[in-house]
Motif scaffolding. Structure first.
Motif, PDB file in Angstrom:
ATOM      1  N   UNK A   1       0.826  -1.219   0.000  1.00 38.56           N
ATOM      2  CA  UNK A   1       0.000   0.000   0.000  1.00 38.56           C
ATOM      3  C   UNK A   1       0.854   1.261   0.000  1.00 38.56           C
ATOM      4  N   UNK A   2       0.460   2.224  -0.832  1.00 37.98           N
ATOM      5  CA  UNK A   2       1.165   3.503  -0.912  1.00 37.98           C
ATOM      6  C   UNK A   2       0.671   4.397   0.213  1.00 37.98           C
ATOM      7  N   UNK A   3       1.543   4.672   1.169  1.00 38.85           N
ATOM      8  CA  UNK A   3       1.175   5.486   2.318  1.00 38.85           C
ATOM      9  C   UNK A   3       1.695   6.911   2.194  1.00 38.85           C
ATOM     10  N   UNK A   4       1.901   7.356   0.947  1.00 38.30           N
ATOM     11  CA  UNK A   4       2.336   8.732   0.729  1.00 38.30           C
ATOM     12  C   UNK A   4       3.826   8.900   0.580  1.00 38.30           C
ATOM     13  N   UNK A   5       4.546   7.825   0.318  1.00 39.75           N
ATOM     14  CA  UNK A   5       5.990   7.911   0.139  1.00 39.75           C
ATOM     15  C   UNK A   5       6.654   6.606   0.516  1.00 39.75           C
ATOM     16  N   UNK A   6       7.980   6.563   0.412  1.00 41.06           N
ATOM     17  CA  UNK A   6       8.739   5.360   0.749  1.00 41.06           C
ATOM     18  C   UNK A   6       8.948   5.311   2.257  1.00 41.06           C
ATOM     19  N   UNK A   7       8.433   4.287   2.898  1.00 34.72           N
ATOM     20  CA  UNK A   7       8.719   4.050   4.314  1.00 34.72           C
ATOM     21  C   UNK A   7       9.867   3.057   4.373  1.00 34.72           C
ATOM     22  N   UNK A   8      11.060   3.572   4.591  1.00 34.95           N
ATOM     23  CA  UNK A   8      12.248   2.730   4.515  1.00 34.95           C
ATOM     24  C   UNK A   8      12.313   1.670   5.598  1.00 34.95           C
ATOM     25  N   UNK A   9      11.518   1.815   6.630  1.00 35.89           N
ATOM     26  CA  UNK A   9      11.629   0.876   7.746  1.00 35.89           C
ATOM     27  C   UNK A   9      10.374   0.034   7.933  1.00 35.89           C
ATOM     28  N   UNK A  10       9.479   0.056   6.938  1.00 36.30           N
ATOM     29  CA  UNK A  10       8.303  -0.806   6.981  1.00 36.30           C
ATOM     30  C   UNK A  10       8.713  -2.233   6.654  1.00 36.30           C
ATOM     31  N   UNK A  11       8.240  -3.209   7.419  1.00 34.50           N
ATOM     32  CA  UNK A  11       8.603  -4.607   7.109  1.00 34.50           C
ATOM     33  C   UNK A  11       7.991  -5.047   5.786  1.00 34.50           C
ATOM     34  N   UNK A  12       8.737  -5.846   5.053  1.00 36.87           N
ATOM     35  CA  UNK A  12       8.243  -6.396   3.790  1.00 36.87           C
ATOM     36  C   UNK A  12       7.641  -7.767   4.067  1.00 36.87           C
ATOM     37  N   UNK A  13       6.314  -7.816   4.234  1.00 39.45           N
ATOM     38  CA  UNK A  13       5.658  -9.095   4.489  1.00 39.45           C
ATOM     39  C   UNK A  13       5.729 -10.001   3.259  1.00 39.45           C
ATOM     40  N   UNK A  14       5.775  -9.375   2.078  1.00 39.45           N
ATOM     41  CA  UNK A  14       5.917 -10.122   0.826  1.00 39.45           C
ATOM     42  C   UNK A  14       7.234  -9.702   0.167  1.00 39.45           C
ATOM     43  N   UNK A  15       8.148 -10.616  -0.084  1.00 39.11           N
ATOM     44  CA  UNK A  15       9.433 -10.233  -0.693  1.00 39.11           C
ATOM     45  C   UNK A  15       9.233  -9.531  -2.031  1.00 39.11           C
ATOM     46  N   UNK A  16      10.094  -8.583  -2.302  1.00 37.16           N
ATOM     47  CA  UNK A  16      10.045  -7.905  -3.598  1.00 37.16           C
ATOM     48  C   UNK A  16      10.544  -8.842  -4.688  1.00 37.16           C
ATOM     49  N   UNK A  17      10.337  -8.420  -5.933  1.00 33.35           N
ATOM     50  CA  UNK A  17      10.766  -9.215  -7.084  1.00 33.35           C
ATOM     51  C   UNK A  17      11.954  -8.574  -7.798  1.00 33.35           C
ATOM     52  N   UNK A  18      12.663  -7.712  -7.095  1.00 32.23           N
ATOM     53  CA  UNK A  18      13.804  -7.014  -7.685  1.00 32.23           C
ATOM     54  C   UNK A  18      14.834  -7.984  -8.240  1.00 32.23           C
ATOM     55  N   UNK A  19      15.096  -9.067  -7.524  1.00 35.76           N
ATOM     56  CA  UNK A  19      16.082 -10.049  -7.963  1.00 35.76           C
ATOM     57  C   UNK A  19      15.449 -11.195  -8.740  1.00 35.76           C
ATOM     58  N   UNK A  20      14.193 -11.008  -9.157  1.00 36.39           N
ATOM     59  CA  UNK A  20      13.506 -12.051  -9.891  1.00 36.39           C
ATOM     60  C   UNK A  20      12.891 -13.079  -8.956  1.00 36.39           C
ATOM     61  N   UNK A  21      12.573 -14.244  -9.510  1.00 37.14           N
ATOM     62  CA  UNK A  21      11.981 -15.348  -8.751  1.00 37.14           C
ATOM     63  C   UNK A  21      12.154 -16.618  -9.568  1.00 37.14           C
ATOM     64  N   UNK A  22      12.002 -17.747  -8.912  1.00 39.45           N
ATOM     65  CA  UNK A  22      12.076 -19.004  -9.637  1.00 39.45           C
ATOM     66  C   UNK A  22      13.493 -19.429  -9.978  1.00 39.45           C
ATOM     67  N   UNK A  23      13.656 -20.275 -10.987  1.00 37.46           N
ATOM     68  CA  UNK A  23      14.970 -20.842 -11.315  1.00 37.46           C
ATOM     69  C   UNK A  23      16.038 -19.798 -11.624  1.00 37.46           C
ATOM     70  N   UNK A  24      15.628 -18.647 -12.183  1.00 34.17           N
ATOM     71  CA  UNK A  24      16.604 -17.634 -12.571  1.00 34.17           C
ATOM     72  C   UNK A  24      16.754 -16.518 -11.543  1.00 34.17           C
ATOM     73  N   UNK A  25      16.295 -16.756 -10.316  1.00 33.16           N
ATOM     74  CA  UNK A  25      16.491 -15.769  -9.249  1.00 33.16           C
ATOM     75  C   UNK A  25      17.977 -15.426  -9.149  1.00 33.16           C
TER      76      UNK A  25
END
Length: 406
Positions: free
Chosen positions: A330-354
């Motif tokens: 959820x967008x809470x009006x900006x980047x909350x750098x210290x909010x826990x990530x309950x769902x991992x981001x996909x920045x590094x991909x996922x699956x076999x090519x992670x």
């Protein structure tokens, strides 16, 4: 560096990547690649994750004889021998030769040495005096020093490394002829390094790769060479780019970012939380110079997000849009750098090519941000954001220089 690094679009100067508007998440929709090839653009978090993990979508078929063109200019992603472009059992066999070196436990053993590199670079940056270029003095040499040490490349000409990396990741910065020439030189470097370590193995990652390859078998010299070159590029480019872009955000005029800077310097746990949010929130590049997502091709009909994707179709998994999916983050009006990530981001991909180097990149970013903020709590930009020169024409975008003061 890139040939058109000082150019700005007709509409005005480039904006920082944390200010970019991501694609609106929605069902898969048809778009067109610069080559004219139709592509199914996937943007929602669940759909992007499926596109990256479903075996009916793979990389190798992008380079099959009947595959449509997906790039106008060749780059390192187009190497058919690379780990990125093989799938199934062959991919698993090659990946096993390197993944043991990049487990969280293995990375943790390198942390004290990486922190010593960080401290040494900070000593030199402070000694150089304020103002200074934090890219040249910190964010570029840090990951280069780390990957050079891991691969046993002490004494490598850093200008050659930058030259090869920029050409390997080029989209519009160089001509096809320039890229082909640079990649030939880079490949010869990697091949000679493999031959040298076979004759004189040492305590380095290349020697470990060769030993693992001999043990598992079935890994060709071309694949080993491609793997070494890929590690050289990926081992420094992602960290350098992310660190530079993070500093643009953290040292800007946003009061929340300034408060965050103080907290990042106070404890390592906060630095680790901030690193995860930086990786999620700030993309590596923009649509101007990059592909619309991680490309795959359907080897069979597949349904994604309620939409049927025909066999043979090209699919672009937009991880940037997925990392901003309001259903997940959820967008809470900006980047909350210290909010826990309950769902991992996909920045590094996922699956076999992670991404194999994900934990190394995290560790370098955490250490770099924490020690820099602790050592220089009053660090600030010494120039307006609009005056920043950017590396452009590549798949990634980051500051070419970044003047800071303290």
């Amino acid at each position: 560096m890139s040939a058109d690094q000082s150019q700005t679009p007709a509409g005005g100067p480039l904006i920082p990547l944390h200010c970019l508007q991501q694609a609106e998440p929605g069902p898969p929709r048809l778009a067109v690649l610069p080559t004219g090839t139709p592509v199914w653009l996937v943007t929602r978090h669940a759909d992007v994750r499926q596109a990256l993990t479903d075996p009916r979508l793979n990389r190798a078929s992008l380079y099959a004889p009947d595959a449509p063109a997906v790039s106008l200019i060749p780059n390192i992603l187009d190497d058919p021998d690379s780990l990125l472009n093989v799938d199934g059992a062959e991919h698993q066999r090659v990946r096993r030769t390197v993944q043991r070196a990049f487990t969280p436990r293995a990375i943790a053993r390198w942390r004290p040495w990486v922190e010593s590199v960080v401290d040494g670079l900070l000593d030199e940056l402070v000694e150089s005096g304020s103002p200074a270029d934090v890219i040249a003095g910190f964010s570029r040499p840090l990951p280069v020093a780390v990957i050079s040490r891991l691969l046993g490349l002490d004494g490598l000409d850093l200008r050659r490394l930058g030259h090869w990396s920029d050409h390997a990741l080029s989209t519009t910065a160089y001509t096809v002829e320039e890229i082909v020439t640079a990649m030939r030189e880079f490949g010869e470097f990697g091949y000679q390094l493999v031959l040298e370590r076979r004759k004189n193995p040492g305590d380095d990652l290349v020697s470990s790769l060769l030993a693992a390859a001999d043990e598992t078998g079935g890994v060709s010299e071309a694949q080993l060479t491609s793997l070494v070159c890929g590690l050289v590029v990926a081992g420094h480019e992602t960290t350098m780019t992310t660190l530079g872009n993070a500093l643009v955000y953290l040292l800007g005029d946003d009061p929340a970012a300034r408060t965050a800077w103080d907290r990042v310097g106070r404890d390592e746990e906060s630095a680790a939380q901030a690193t995860e949010q930086v990786l999620r929130s700030i993309p590596l590049g923009d649509a101007t110079d990059a592909l619309p997502g991680m490309l795959r091709r359907a080897v069979a009909e597949v349904e994604i997000g309620g939409v049927t994707i025909p066999a043979g179709s090209v699919v672009a998994a937009d991880t940037g849009a997925a990392n901003h999916d309001p259903e997940i983050y959820p967008d809470l009006g900006g980047i909350d750098l210290f909010a826990p990530l309950d769902t991992p981001s996909l920045t590094f991909g996922a699956g076999p090519h992670h991404c194999l180097g994900a934990w190394l990149a995290r560790m370098e970013l955490e250490s770099g941000l924490h020690h820099l903020a602790r050592r220089l709590p009053a660090l600030r930009l010494a120039e307006p954001v609009g005056a920043i020169e950017w590396r452009t024409g590549l798949m990634t975008r980051s500051p070419l220089t970044l003047r800071v003061a303290w």
